[in-house]
Design a protein around this motif. Structure first.
Motif, mmCIF file in Angstrom:
data_model
loop_
_atom_site.group_PDB
_atom_site.id
_atom_site.type_symbol
_atom_site.label_atom_id
_atom_site.label_comp_id
_atom_site.label_asym_id
_atom_site.label_seq_id
_atom_site.Cartn_x
_atom_site.Cartn_y
_atom_site.Cartn_z
ATOM 1 N N SER A 67 0.865 -1.180 0.000
ATOM 2 C CA SER A 67 0.000 0.000 0.000
ATOM 3 C C SER A 67 0.895 1.220 0.000
ATOM 4 C CB SER A 67 -0.840 0.057 1.271
ATOM 5 O OG SER A 67 -1.321 -1.215 1.615
ATOM 6 N N PHE A 68 0.457 2.261 -0.625
ATOM 7 C CA PHE A 68 1.230 3.504 -0.585
ATOM 8 C C PHE A 68 0.331 4.681 -0.971
ATOM 9 C CE2 PHE A 68 1.675 1.651 -4.773
ATOM 10 C CZ PHE A 68 1.635 2.711 -5.656
ATOM 11 N N ASP A 70 -0.148 7.694 -3.541
ATOM 12 C CA ASP A 70 0.372 8.030 -4.871
ATOM 13 C C ASP A 70 0.720 9.523 -4.962
ATOM 14 O OD1 ASP A 70 -1.860 9.527 -5.503
ATOM 15 O OD2 ASP A 70 -2.641 8.142 -7.013
ATOM 16 N N ARG A 71 1.269 9.951 -6.102
ATOM 17 C CA ARG A 71 1.704 11.347 -6.249
ATOM 18 C C ARG A 71 0.528 12.315 -6.217
ATOM 19 N NH1 ARG A 71 7.325 11.603 -8.513
ATOM 20 N NH2 ARG A 71 7.927 9.459 -8.962
ATOM 21 N N GLY A 72 -0.697 11.778 -6.340
ATOM 22 C CA GLY A 72 -1.890 12.614 -6.265
ATOM 23 C C GLY A 72 -2.540 12.518 -4.890
ATOM 24 N N ARG A 74 -3.503 9.877 -3.165
ATOM 25 C CA ARG A 74 -4.531 8.854 -2.981
ATOM 26 C C ARG A 74 -3.930 7.642 -2.259
ATOM 27 N NH1 ARG A 74 -4.053 10.275 -7.988
ATOM 28 N NH2 ARG A 74 -5.627 11.639 -8.902
ATOM 29 N N VAL A 76 -3.552 3.995 -2.062
ATOM 30 C CA VAL A 76 -3.774 2.923 -3.032
ATOM 31 C C VAL A 76 -3.105 1.622 -2.583
ATOM 32 C CG1 VAL A 76 -3.988 4.520 -4.985
ATOM 33 C CG2 VAL A 76 -1.754 3.559 -4.413
ATOM 34 N N TYR B 8 -9.141 2.913 -10.878
ATOM 35 C CA TYR B 8 -8.178 3.911 -10.398
ATOM 36 C C TYR B 8 -7.818 4.852 -11.550
ATOM 37 C CZ TYR B 8 -3.543 5.677 -9.172
ATOM 38 O OH TYR B 8 -2.472 6.483 -8.956
ATOM 39 N N THR B 65 7.338 7.885 -12.010
ATOM 40 C CA THR B 65 7.260 6.501 -11.537
ATOM 41 C C THR B 65 6.316 6.386 -10.353
ATOM 42 O OG1 THR B 65 9.122 6.852 -10.065
ATOM 43 C CG2 THR B 65 9.593 5.810 -12.193
ATOM 44 N N TYR B 66 5.822 5.167 -10.157
ATOM 45 C CA TYR B 66 5.186 4.791 -8.910
ATOM 46 C C TYR B 66 6.299 4.253 -8.030
ATOM 47 C CZ TYR B 66 0.509 5.378 -10.724
ATOM 48 O OH TYR B 66 -0.650 5.919 -11.219
ATOM 49 N N SER B 67 6.747 5.051 -7.083
ATOM 50 C CA SER B 67 7.849 4.662 -6.199
ATOM 51 C C SER B 67 7.325 4.702 -4.774
ATOM 52 C CB SER B 67 8.997 5.660 -6.284
ATOM 53 O OG SER B 67 9.214 6.074 -7.602
ATOM 54 N N PHE B 68 7.819 3.824 -3.957
ATOM 55 C CA PHE B 68 7.429 3.865 -2.539
ATOM 56 C C PHE B 68 8.443 3.099 -1.711
ATOM 57 C CE2 PHE B 68 5.350 0.263 -4.529
ATOM 58 C CZ PHE B 68 5.410 -0.756 -3.608
ATOM 59 N N ILE B 69 8.286 3.190 -0.396
ATOM 60 C CA ILE B 69 9.147 2.450 0.524
ATOM 61 C C ILE B 69 8.355 1.224 0.963
ATOM 62 C CG2 ILE B 69 10.458 2.608 2.689
ATOM 63 C CD1 ILE B 69 11.344 4.904 1.091
ATOM 64 N N ARG B 71 7.459 -2.403 3.180
ATOM 65 C CA ARG B 71 7.374 -2.646 4.628
ATOM 66 C C ARG B 71 8.715 -3.069 5.227
ATOM 67 N NH1 ARG B 71 1.612 -3.405 6.294
ATOM 68 N NH2 ARG B 71 0.354 -3.358 4.399
ATOM 69 N N TYR B 112 3.253 7.310 -13.777
ATOM 70 C CA TYR B 112 2.363 8.321 -13.231
ATOM 71 C C TYR B 112 2.410 9.534 -14.135
ATOM 72 C CZ TYR B 112 -0.312 10.880 -9.834
ATOM 73 O OH TYR B 112 -1.313 11.574 -9.225
ATOM 74 N N ARG B 121 -1.958 5.191 -17.311
ATOM 75 C CA ARG B 121 -0.972 5.002 -16.243
ATOM 76 C C ARG B 121 -0.532 3.545 -16.135
ATOM 77 N NH1 ARG B 121 -3.113 9.157 -11.506
ATOM 78 N NH2 ARG B 121 -2.410 11.036 -12.595
#
Lengths: 423, 423
Positions: A67-68, A70-72, A74, A76, B8, B65-69, B71, B112, B121
Motif C-alpha cells: 500500500s502507498f 500516490d503522487r496525487g 490517494r 492505493v 483507479y 514513476t510509482y515509487s514507494f518504501i 514494509r 504516473y 498510467r
C-alpha cells in the motif's frame, strides 16, 4: 558500485525456460476454462484502498498488502487478490450485464509476506467467477471444472482431494451454542488456521470468543467430521446440508469429500467453500480454493448478486505437477535454425523469408562465429532442424539440412526442406 | 457510503469484449515474434529504485514513476519500462547465456503521467530484445520484424512510416560544434520533444547548452534532413552513416525513411534508433520505437554486450488498427450454448460432457429463466449454435439444434450436432 542483480526479495525472474513452463500451465488452464464458456477480463493492478477495507481478510490488509500514497495523494493498494476488483467491475455495470456471467482472469497479485517454501510476493492466479446463479448448480459446475483442469494435466483422481464444506453449517452450530454473531469472523479465522497450530493453541484462541470448554468441544468435534453421513440429525433440514449432499451425489467423484474444517481465509464467503489439496504430503499447501460469496455486490451499493468463484495460484499448482511428475519435457523443436556461413544475409533472405511465409518459426544465426560454434549454439538452444547456408548452397539451391536429434544431414532444396518440416 | 466504482485514475478495466480485442492483438504479436525465434521471459513488477537511477530517462524517474518504501524499508519502483529489468536478468547470467539471444515479454508497465488522449498510467507492451550481435544485421532483423507485425494485422505499407536515425550522427555534429559531451543528454531530451514544441521554444531551450545561434542553426538544419542522400559529405565516412545506408538498402521498404530528428526518450540508446508512426495524422503518437543500447550490461558491472530492442504499447497500436479499420469484428461463435428447459442438470450432463470431450467450448444455461429469456441471453452473448434440452429431447435423443445466425433449427442427435459444429 556493483548493483545487486537479484530480483526484488520474494519475487521471481522468469528466464525463457521458466516462462515456457509457465505458459504451458496457463495456456492449458485457459483452454479448460474456455471449454466451459468462461471469458477473460482484466482490471488495473492498482486499486483504491477503500475497495479492500471491509471485504477482504483483515490480516491481509493490515500486514500483507503493498500500500502507498500516490503522487496525487490517494491511498492505493497493489491488488493482493482479484475478487474485489471483479466485484467492482460487475457492480459498475450491474444492470446492463447479461447474466449468468462466467468470467476469468490471469492476474499477477502482490502480497507482502515472508518469502518461504514457494510462497512468493508476486504470484499469478487463475481466477474464475460465476455471477448470477443462486442454485448449487453453480458450485457443481465449478467443481466439475476443477476435475477437468486436473484431467487436462493428466493427473489422476488419486493425486488430489477436493474438500467441501459450508460456512452456514458452522454458523448454525455457533448459533446453537449461543455465540454472538459479532464473533463469527474471528472464529472463522481461527478455524482457518486450525491445521497450522496445535490443539491447545486452537482451544486457547477460541476461548476469547467462546465462553465454555464444552462448547469448544462441541465445535471441535463437529470440525472433525469427514463423512456427510456423520453430520448430526439436527442439521439435516438445513439448506446448506442439502446443498452439500447434492454436490456429492451429482458429481460422484471418488476424491470429492466433506471436510467440516474447511473455511477459507476471506471474510466474504457466505456458504459453500471448497479447497483442493495435494495427496502428496510433501506439498501441504492448498492448490486452489473458492466458494460462494453472495453479498459482495450488495456491499458495493448495488443490487445483490449471487457469485461463486475460485482461485488457483501458479506456484502451488506447479509444485503439484512437479511432485506427481506431470511436467512435460519442453523442447524448442518447433523452431528451425538457419546458420549462415558467410556474410550473405541479403542473399540468404529468400531462404528464411520463405520458411516464415510457410509459418515455420525461424531463427537466423548471422553472427560472425565459426560454423562449429553455431552448431553448438543450436544444440544448446534445443533446436532440432537447422539449415546451413553458404555461398555454394545459394548457388546450387542445395541446402545442408541437419536433424540434430538423429545427427543426420542431407542436401535438399528449400521446398523439400519445408515439406519435411511440415510433416 | 457508496464506493466509487470507477477504475483507479488513468487505468483501465478490461471487460470481456475489451479483453477479447486485447488478446487478438497480443496473440498475433506473439505469433510474429515467435516466427523470428524470440522467446518469452518475465521479471517482477517491482524493482529496487537503484536499478533505474542512472539508466533511464531522468524525467520518468523524478516525476513519472510509482515509487514507494516497502514494509522492509526498501526504496522500490513499480516498473515503468522493461529494459532495466531484462538487462538485470541478462547481466545476472552474463557468462552462461547462449548468445545471440532473442527475448520478448508482454509486461504491464506503470507511469504516473497526466491521463490524456489514450496515454494510460498502466499499459501493456510488447518488448523485444536481441542480445549479442554487434553488426547492423540486428537492426535489420528488428525492422524486418516490424514489417511482419504490420503485415500480420493486414496493414499496408502506406498506413505507417518507419523512421530511422543514429544518435552517433547527432553526437558527431555536436562534437563538430564543440559542444561539451556533458550536455549531450540534455540536448537529446530537447531534440526528443522537438515536434511537441514550437521552433522558438526549441531554440530557447537549446541556448542553455549551445552557445551560439549559428550553431543552433547548423544543428536545426541537420535535424530536418529526411533523405540519406542529403547528408553532408563530412559524415560519409562515419560508421553510423554506413549503417543507416545498409539498413535502407538491405530492407528496400518504401515506407522506411531517414529522419534525423528521431532520438527516442531513453538515455541508454547509443547509436541507431527508430520509430514507427501512423500516417493518419489524427494518431500522432509513435506506435513503437527502439534502437541499440550497447552499454547497459557494462553499466550493471558485467562484460559489455551488444543489444538492440524495441517496445510497442497496446494503446497506440490499438489506435493505429482502429484508425485504419483493421480491427476484426469478434464474435463468440466458437462457443456453443446448451439451454436447459427443465431442472435436469444431472440428466443432461451427458450432452455437455460429450460436447466438451469433443473439444467444443460449451456454456450451459441452467438458470431458472424461461426458454425465451435464455435465447435472448444466447443472442446477447453472440453465440451462434445453441442446443435446447428438455425432458422429451433427452428421452428421444433428438435435440433441438438452433443456428442463431441463420435463424433455423432442426432436431438432431448429439453426434449429428457435433459433426455439424466441427465442420
Amino acid at each position: 558500485m556493483k548493483l545487486n542483480l537479484n530480483p526484488y526479495k520474494g519475487m521471481r525472474d522468469f528466464y525463457p525456460e521458466d516462462q515456457q513452463i509457465f505458459n504451458y500451465i496457463f495456456n492449458n488452464l485457459k483452454e479448460v476454462v474456455e471449454l466451459f464458456g468462461y471469458k477473460q477480463y482484466n482490471a488495473p493492478i492498482i486499486e483504491s484502498e477503500e475497495l479492500y477495507l471491509s471485504k477482504s481478510s483483515k490480516e491481509i490488509i493490515d500486514h500483507q498488502t503493498y500500500s502507498f500514497i500516490d503522487r496525487g495523494n490517494r491511498k492505493v493498494v497493489i491488488r493482493p487478490e482479484m475478487t474485489p476488483s471483479v466485484a467492482r467491475m460487475v457492480a459498475a455495470k450491474r444492470k446492463s450485464l447479461n447474466y449468468p456471467l462466467r468470467w476469468y482472469s490471469l492476474p499477477n497479485l502482490l502480497r507482502y509476506e515472508r518469502p518461504q517454501n514457494s510462497r512468493f510476493r508476486e504470484h499469478w492466479q487463475l481466477n474464475i467467477d460465476f455471477f448470477g446463479e443462486e442454485s448449487v448448480l453453480a458450485e457443481i459446475e465449478l467443481i466439475k471444472l476443477v476435475g477437468y483442469i486436473f484431467n487436462k494435466f493428466k493427473a489422476s483422481t488419486s493425486d488430489y482431494t477436493i474438500r467441501i464444506n459450508s460456512r452456514k453449517l458452522i454458523e448454525f452450530i455457533l448459533n446453537d451454542l449461543n455465540i454472538s454473531k459479532d464473533n463469527y469472523f474471528e472464529i472463522f479465522r481461527i478455524i482457518d488456521k486450525k491445521d497450522k497450530i496445535d490443539l491447545d493453541t486452537f482451544r486457547e484462541e477460541l476461548k476469547q470468543f467462546i465462553d465454555s470448554p464444552d462448547k469448544i468441544n462441541t465445535l471441535n468435534n463437529f470440525l472433525s467430521i469427514k463423512d456427510i453421513n456423520k453430520i448430526p440429525d439436527q442439521f439435516k433440514n438445513n439448506d446448506s446440508y442439502k446443498k452439500l449432499t447434492q454436490i456429492l451425489s451429482s458429481l460422484k467423484l471418488t476424491n470429492l469429500v466433506l471436510d467440516t474444517s474447511i473455511i477459507r481465509g476471506f471474510d466474504y464467503y457466505t456458504d459453500i467453500v471448497f479447497e483442493v489439496s495435494d495427496n502428496d504430503p510433501s506439498n501441504n499447501r492448498s492448490i486452489m480454493g473458492g466458494g460462494r460469496y453472495d453479498h459482495l455486490i450488495e456491499q458495493l451499493g448495488e443490487d445483490p448478486l449471487a457469485i461463486v468463484g475460485f482461485g488457483l495460484g501458479d506456484s502451488s499448482f506447479y509444485n503439484f505437477l512437479k511432485s506427481h511428475n506431470l511436467l512435460p519435457k519442453l523442447t524448442n523443436h518447433q523452431t528451425v535454425g538457419v546458420l549462415l556461413i558467410d556474410d550473405l544475409y541479403d542473399q540468404a533472405t529468400l531462404i528464411f523469408d520463405k520458411l516464415r511465409d510457410n509459418d515455420i518459426n525461424t531463427v537466423v544465426n548471422f553472427s560472425n562465429n565459426k560454423l562449429g560454434q553455431k552448431i553448438k549454439w543450436a544444440l544448446k538452444e534445443s533446436l532440432r532442424y537447422v539449415l546451413v547456408v553458404g555461398e555454394s548452397e545459394l548457388e546450387s539451391n542445395q541446402i545442408t539440412f541437419k536433424d540434430l536429434l538423429s545427427s543426420t544431414q542431407e542436401k535438399l532444396t528449400i521446398d523439400e526442406i519445408i515439406a519435411i518440416i511440415n510433416k
